[in-house]
Design a protein around this motif. Structure first.
Motif, PDB file in Angstrom:
ATOM      1  N   TYR A   4      27.776  22.106   3.183  1.00 41.71           N
ATOM      2  CA  TYR A   4      26.882  20.955   3.104  1.00 41.71           C
ATOM      3  C   TYR A   4      26.391  20.790   1.686  1.00 41.71           C
ATOM      4  O   TYR A   4      26.407  21.739   0.891  1.00 41.71           O
ATOM      5  CB  TYR A   4      25.663  21.143   4.017  1.00 41.71           C
ATOM      6  N   GLU A   5      25.935  19.585   1.414  1.00 44.34           N
ATOM      7  CA  GLU A   5      25.273  19.335   0.137  1.00 44.34           C
ATOM      8  C   GLU A   5      23.945  18.672   0.456  1.00 44.34           C
ATOM      9  O   GLU A   5      23.900  17.662   1.148  1.00 44.34           O
ATOM     10  CB  GLU A   5      26.154  18.410  -0.701  1.00 44.34           C
ATOM     11  N   LEU A   6      22.901  19.308  -0.007  1.00 47.25           N
ATOM     12  CA  LEU A   6      21.559  18.793   0.248  1.00 47.25           C
ATOM     13  C   LEU A   6      20.991  18.222  -1.042  1.00 47.25           C
ATOM     14  O   LEU A   6      21.051  18.866  -2.080  1.00 47.25           O
ATOM     15  CB  LEU A   6      20.653  19.932   0.753  1.00 47.25           C
ATOM     16  N   MET A   7      20.475  17.006  -0.942  1.00 50.25           N
ATOM     17  CA  MET A   7      19.755  16.475  -2.084  1.00 50.25           C
ATOM     18  C   MET A   7      18.320  16.212  -1.642  1.00 50.25           C
ATOM     19  O   MET A   7      18.095  15.652  -0.569  1.00 50.25           O
ATOM     20  CB  MET A   7      20.379  15.174  -2.588  1.00 50.25           C
ATOM     21  N   ALA A   8      17.379  16.663  -2.464  1.00 52.00           N
ATOM     22  CA  ALA A   8      15.971  16.477  -2.117  1.00 52.00           C
ATOM     23  C   ALA A   8      15.241  15.874  -3.304  1.00 52.00           C
ATOM     24  O   ALA A   8      15.545  16.195  -4.455  1.00 52.00           O
ATOM     25  CB  ALA A   8      15.332  17.812  -1.740  1.00 52.00           C
ATOM     26  N   ILE A   9      14.314  14.990  -3.011  1.00 53.08           N
ATOM     27  CA  ILE A   9      13.416  14.476  -4.045  1.00 53.08           C
ATOM     28  C   ILE A   9      12.066  15.116  -3.814  1.00 53.08           C
ATOM     29  O   ILE A   9      11.487  14.981  -2.740  1.00 53.08           O
ATOM     30  CB  ILE A   9      13.301  12.938  -3.994  1.00 53.08           C
ATOM     31  N   LEU A  10      11.590  15.850  -4.825  1.00 51.19           N
ATOM     32  CA  LEU A  10      10.314  16.545  -4.702  1.00 51.19           C
ATOM     33  C   LEU A  10       9.207  15.743  -5.371  1.00 51.19           C
ATOM     34  O   LEU A  10       9.462  14.922  -6.261  1.00 51.19           O
ATOM     35  CB  LEU A  10      10.403  17.934  -5.353  1.00 51.19           C
ATOM     36  N   ASP A  11       8.023  16.039  -4.929  1.00 50.88           N
ATOM     37  CA  ASP A  11       6.835  15.383  -5.465  1.00 50.88           C
ATOM     38  C   ASP A  11       6.733  15.630  -6.973  1.00 50.88           C
ATOM     39  O   ASP A  11       6.855  16.761  -7.427  1.00 50.88           O
ATOM     40  CB  ASP A  11       5.606  15.974  -4.747  1.00 50.88           C
ATOM     41  N   PRO A  12       6.519  14.585  -7.776  1.00 54.63           N
ATOM     42  CA  PRO A  12       6.443  14.789  -9.222  1.00 54.63           C
ATOM     43  C   PRO A  12       5.185  15.557  -9.659  1.00 54.63           C
ATOM     44  O   PRO A  12       5.107  15.989 -10.811  1.00 54.63           O
ATOM     45  CB  PRO A  12       6.415  13.361  -9.775  1.00 54.63           C
ATOM     46  N   ALA A  13       4.227  15.744  -8.741  1.00 53.40           N
ATOM     47  CA  ALA A  13       3.003  16.455  -9.103  1.00 53.40           C
ATOM     48  C   ALA A  13       3.262  17.941  -9.351  1.00 53.40           C
ATOM     49  O   ALA A  13       2.535  18.573 -10.115  1.00 53.40           O
ATOM     50  CB  ALA A  13       1.962  16.278  -8.004  1.00 53.40           C
ATOM     51  N   ILE A  14       4.300  18.496  -8.700  1.00 52.63           N
ATOM     52  CA  ILE A  14       4.548  19.923  -8.915  1.00 52.63           C
ATOM     53  C   ILE A  14       5.307  20.119 -10.216  1.00 52.63           C
ATOM     54  O   ILE A  14       5.931  19.196 -10.730  1.00 52.63           O
ATOM     55  CB  ILE A  14       5.316  20.569  -7.732  1.00 52.63           C
ATOM     56  N   ASP A  15       5.211  21.358 -10.717  1.00 49.77           N
ATOM     57  CA  ASP A  15       5.814  21.665 -12.008  1.00 49.77           C
ATOM     58  C   ASP A  15       7.342  21.685 -11.887  1.00 49.77           C
ATOM     59  O   ASP A  15       7.890  22.197 -10.927  1.00 49.77           O
ATOM     60  CB  ASP A  15       5.303  23.039 -12.488  1.00 49.77           C
ATOM     61  N   GLU A  16       8.001  21.112 -12.890  1.00 48.29           N
ATOM     62  CA  GLU A  16       9.459  21.051 -12.869  1.00 48.29           C
ATOM     63  C   GLU A  16      10.095  22.440 -12.807  1.00 48.29           C
ATOM     64  O   GLU A  16      11.114  22.631 -12.165  1.00 48.29           O
ATOM     65  CB  GLU A  16       9.930  20.361 -14.152  1.00 48.29           C
ATOM     66  N   ARG A  17       9.445  23.393 -13.493  1.00 45.03           N
ATOM     67  CA  ARG A  17      10.041  24.727 -13.561  1.00 45.03           C
ATOM     68  C   ARG A  17       9.939  25.464 -12.230  1.00 45.03           C
ATOM     69  O   ARG A  17      10.714  26.368 -11.951  1.00 45.03           O
ATOM     70  CB  ARG A  17       9.366  25.554 -14.660  1.00 45.03           C
ATOM     71  N   THR A  18       8.946  25.084 -11.424  1.00 44.29           N
ATOM     72  CA  THR A  18       8.802  25.769 -10.134  1.00 44.29           C
ATOM     73  C   THR A  18       9.500  25.007  -9.015  1.00 44.29           C
ATOM     74  O   THR A  18       9.378  25.362  -7.857  1.00 44.29           O
ATOM     75  CB  THR A  18       7.318  25.932  -9.772  1.00 44.29           C
ATOM     76  N   ALA A  19      10.240  23.955  -9.372  1.00 44.06           N
ATOM     77  CA  ALA A  19      10.888  23.135  -8.345  1.00 44.06           C
ATOM     78  C   ALA A  19      11.882  23.950  -7.522  1.00 44.06           C
ATOM     79  O   ALA A  19      11.960  23.794  -6.301  1.00 44.06           O
ATOM     80  CB  ALA A  19      11.585  21.947  -8.991  1.00 44.06           C
ATOM     81  N   GLY A  20      12.626  24.819  -8.211  1.00 44.00           N
ATOM     82  CA  GLY A  20      13.579  25.656  -7.493  1.00 44.00           C
ATOM     83  C   GLY A  20      12.887  26.569  -6.499  1.00 44.00           C
ATOM     84  O   GLY A  20      13.329  26.738  -5.369  1.00 44.00           O
ATOM     85  N   ALA A  21      11.760  27.144  -6.942  1.00 43.79           N
ATOM     86  CA  ALA A  21      11.000  28.041  -6.083  1.00 43.79           C
ATOM     87  C   ALA A  21      10.380  27.297  -4.905  1.00 43.79           C
ATOM     88  O   ALA A  21      10.240  27.849  -3.815  1.00 43.79           O
ATOM     89  CB  ALA A  21       9.905  28.732  -6.892  1.00 43.79           C
ATOM     90  N   ALA A  22      10.057  26.017  -5.140  1.00 46.44           N
ATOM     91  CA  ALA A  22       9.444  25.234  -4.064  1.00 46.44           C
ATOM     92  C   ALA A  22      10.406  25.021  -2.908  1.00 46.44           C
ATOM     93  O   ALA A  22       9.994  24.822  -1.764  1.00 46.44           O
ATOM     94  CB  ALA A  22       8.972  23.888  -4.608  1.00 46.44           C
ATOM     95  N   LEU A  23      11.700  25.073  -3.208  1.00 44.20           N
ATOM     96  CA  LEU A  23      12.705  24.881  -2.158  1.00 44.20           C
ATOM     97  C   LEU A  23      13.020  26.168  -1.402  1.00 44.20           C
ATOM     98  O   LEU A  23      13.596  26.131  -0.320  1.00 44.20           O
ATOM     99  CB  LEU A  23      14.000  24.325  -2.763  1.00 44.20           C
ATOM    100  N   ASP A  24      12.646  27.322  -2.003  1.00 47.86           N
ATOM    101  CA  ASP A  24      13.040  28.610  -1.445  1.00 47.86           C
ATOM    102  C   ASP A  24      12.692  28.806   0.028  1.00 47.86           C
ATOM    103  O   ASP A  24      13.534  29.255   0.797  1.00 47.86           O
ATOM    104  CB  ASP A  24      12.452  29.747  -2.293  1.00 47.86           C
ATOM    105  N   PRO A  25      11.448  28.489   0.448  1.00 52.68           N
ATOM    106  CA  PRO A  25      11.134  28.697   1.869  1.00 52.68           C
ATOM    107  C   PRO A  25      12.078  27.956   2.812  1.00 52.68           C
ATOM    108  O   PRO A  25      12.337  28.431   3.924  1.00 52.68           O
ATOM    109  CB  PRO A  25       9.693  28.196   1.995  1.00 52.68           C
TER     110      PRO A  25
END
Lengths: 96, 78
Positions: A4-25
């Motif tokens: 599969y290929e998942l594409m997600a748009i995350l809230d711009p309020a969170i830090d760009e560098r932690t975006a990967g970590a935000a997806l971890d859970p």
């Protein structure tokens, strides 16, 4: 197991560098069910073509993974529940 | 009245068949932008010259890209 290929748009309020970590859970759901995450590609902040939830920017992330269909369904459900995810799309690249 | 000389329409070849691209990626907005008008509408096959299958793939890819806000549904240029 399917790819599969998942594409997600995350809230711009969170830090760009932690975006990967935000997806971890959410990716943990895949790993716990015996799937594997091949690649996490964070595109970074990008202007949206139109506003989503009154936001004109978003952080894009593309994840390649392989898992069972039910697992992906559950992951997508959880992503949709999360407030920090504006939008998701799951596709199977090789079907097309 | 002399009739104007008959126009010879140049036969366009589908770019995807030429380049042997089998999968049209919805993430490749630079490519997809060639197939939408400045209003954001999908260009017709007689304009793009795509074959039936690839025009369909392009249309699907554009629609996917629109859902993810990569391409506009409408853009009010003008």
């Amino acid at each position: 197991m399917r790819r599969y290929e998942l594409m997600a748009i995350l809230d711009p309020a969170i830090d760009e560098r932690t975006a990967g970590a935000a997806l971890d859970p959410f990716l943990k759901v895949v790993k716990d069910d015996g799937g594997s995450v091949e690649k996490v590609d964070v595109w970074g902040r990008r202007r949206l073509a139109y506003d989503i939830q009154k936001k004109s920017e978003g952080i894009y992330a593309v994840v390649d993974l392989s898992a069972e269909p039910a697992t992906v369904k559950e992951m997508d459900r959880q992503l949709n529940l999360s407030e920090s995810i504006l939008r998701t799309k799951v596709i199977r690249p090789e079907v097309h | 009245m002399a009739k104007p000389p008959p126009r010879k329409p140049k036969k366009k070849v589908c770019v995807f068949c030429q380049e042997k691209i089998s999968y049209v990626d919805y993430k490749d907005t630079g490519l997809l932008r060639k197939f939408i008008s400045d209003r954001g509408k999908i260009r017709a096959r007689r304009v793009t010259g795509n074959c039936t299958q690839h025009q369909r793939d392009v249309a699907t890819a554009i629609k996917n890209a629109r859902e993810m806000a990569l391409l506009p549904y409408t853009s009010t240029a003008r």
